[in-house]
Design a protein around this motif. Structure first.
Motif, PDB file in Angstrom:
ATOM      1  N   ARG A  85     -10.566  -0.674  12.172  1.00  0.00           N
ATOM      2  CA  ARG A  85     -11.087  -0.010  10.989  1.00  0.00           C
ATOM      3  C   ARG A  85     -11.445   1.432  11.328  1.00  0.00           C
ATOM      4  O   ARG A  85     -11.859   1.740  12.436  1.00  0.00           O
ATOM      5  CB  ARG A  85     -12.326  -0.740  10.442  1.00  0.00           C
TER       6      ARG A  85
ATOM      7  N   GLN B  33       0.872  -1.166   0.000  1.00  0.00           N
ATOM      8  CA  GLN B  33       0.000   0.000   0.000  1.00  0.00           C
ATOM      9  C   GLN B  33       0.907   1.211   0.000  1.00  0.00           C
ATOM     10  O   GLN B  33       1.580   1.497   0.982  1.00  0.00           O
ATOM     11  CB  GLN B  33      -0.887  -0.002   1.249  1.00  0.00           C
TER      12      GLN B  33
ATOM     13  N   LYS C 235     -14.876   5.686   7.914  1.00  0.00           N
ATOM     14  CA  LYS C 235     -14.804   5.078   6.592  1.00  0.00           C
ATOM     15  C   LYS C 235     -14.412   3.622   6.763  1.00  0.00           C
ATOM     16  O   LYS C 235     -13.500   3.301   7.509  1.00  0.00           O
ATOM     17  CB  LYS C 235     -13.770   5.812   5.726  1.00  0.00           C
ATOM     18  N   ASP C 236     -15.101   2.729   6.089  1.00  0.00           N
ATOM     19  CA  ASP C 236     -14.879   1.299   6.306  1.00  0.00           C
ATOM     20  C   ASP C 236     -13.606   0.827   5.606  1.00  0.00           C
ATOM     21  O   ASP C 236     -13.644   0.141   4.587  1.00  0.00           O
ATOM     22  CB  ASP C 236     -16.086   0.499   5.802  1.00  0.00           C
ATOM     23  N   GLU C 237     -12.469   1.218   6.178  1.00  0.00           N
ATOM     24  CA  GLU C 237     -11.168   0.794   5.665  1.00  0.00           C
ATOM     25  C   GLU C 237     -10.272   0.432   6.842  1.00  0.00           C
ATOM     26  O   GLU C 237     -10.411   0.989   7.935  1.00  0.00           O
ATOM     27  CB  GLU C 237     -10.504   1.921   4.858  1.00  0.00           C
TER      28      GLU C 237
END
Length: 264
Positions: A94, A70, A98-100
């Motif tokens: 997470r 990444q 924001k779902d990351e």
């Protein structure tokens, strides 16, 4: 049930004939069925099933995360801290907005525990929600990090391995302000002493907001430390260029960069 068995047989036949899509689908179905069976057995007290289920989940984590890239960074399995070293980056929890997955920098690893610091600024908040004299012990940011943030950012399994730690009330080396008393927390901010220990070079303390577009020229942001400033109406901070500074405790522009110890 008959339709389910018929579907399995067709997927199996197609897989045997070289259909990769069917093979992946069959593997997924069998894995899901196996995990459901093992979970039920584990909940009914089957110790062997629990061990097998734990091993399967650990392997799945490693397959999903180990070796991924990444922005040029190596990412390790999100719950496998047994082999990490200072400088590694791991995925853990997470983002609550924001779902990351959240990325954490490993600062230290000793005595079966690993110290993590969020690699980026996760959000912007005031150190305290009222004007006046305050230390880390009574700051609203401490309450938030160990309450709402801890509950929303991590699963039950993840919270279980976050250690409750003695957080020392380090004096700020740049002033003689009373730092308050030691606390016991799961999530905390670094002190000025710790920030200098783990990042002795100013540039290494520079930090960006986690969703900032760096390719578009996003600027670094300043972030809070738990140490006091030149009086208890201020708190220490790390400025945009990585130098140490002070900021009024109600300044909502301060970046939040949590730290925590996890059991390896």
């Amino acid at each position: 049930m008959k339709n389910y068995q018929t579907a399995l047989e067709r997927y199996r036949e197609a897989a045997e004939n070289g259909d990769l899509a069917a093979s992946r689908k069959l593997g997924k179905v069998l894995l899901e069925e196996g995990l459901r069976y093992m979970e039920a057995a584990a909940l009914n007290g089957d110790g062997e099933a629990l061990e097998i289920l734990s091993a399967v989940l650990d392997s799945a984590n490693k397959l999903l995360y180990k070796g991924q890239k990444q922005e040029g960074r190596s990412l390790l399995a999100e719950t496998d801290f047994s082999q990490v070293q200072a400088g590694d980056v791991v995925l853990f929890g997470r983002h609550i907005s924001k779902d990351e997955p959240m990325a954490w920098k490993v600062l230290d690893a000793k005595e079966g525990r690993v110290l993590l610091l969020s690699e980026d600024i996760l959000e912007y908040r005031a150190f305290h929600d009222k004007w006046g004299l305050v230390t880390w012990e009574s700051a609203s940011i401490r309450k938030y990090l160990n309450g709402d943030f801890l509950a929303r950012a991590f699963s039950d399994k993840e919270r279980f391995i976050i250690a409750t730690t003695k957080v020392e009330a380090h004096e700020n080396p740049m002033c003689n302000t009373d730092p308050g008393r030691d606390t016991r927390d799961k999530v905390f901010l670094l002190s000025a002493v710790e920030a200098e220990r783990y990042f002795p070079v100013n540039l290494d303390r520079r930090c960006f907001y986690c969703f900032a577009d760096r390719k578009a020229g996003a600027r670094p942001s300043w972030w809070w430390l738990r140490s006091p400033g030149f009086n208890e109406a201020n708190a220490a901070s790390v400025w945009e260029d990585g130098t140490f500074a002070y900021s009024y405790v109600r300044d909502v522009r301060g970046g939040i960069r949590p730290a925590l110890w996890v059991e390896a």
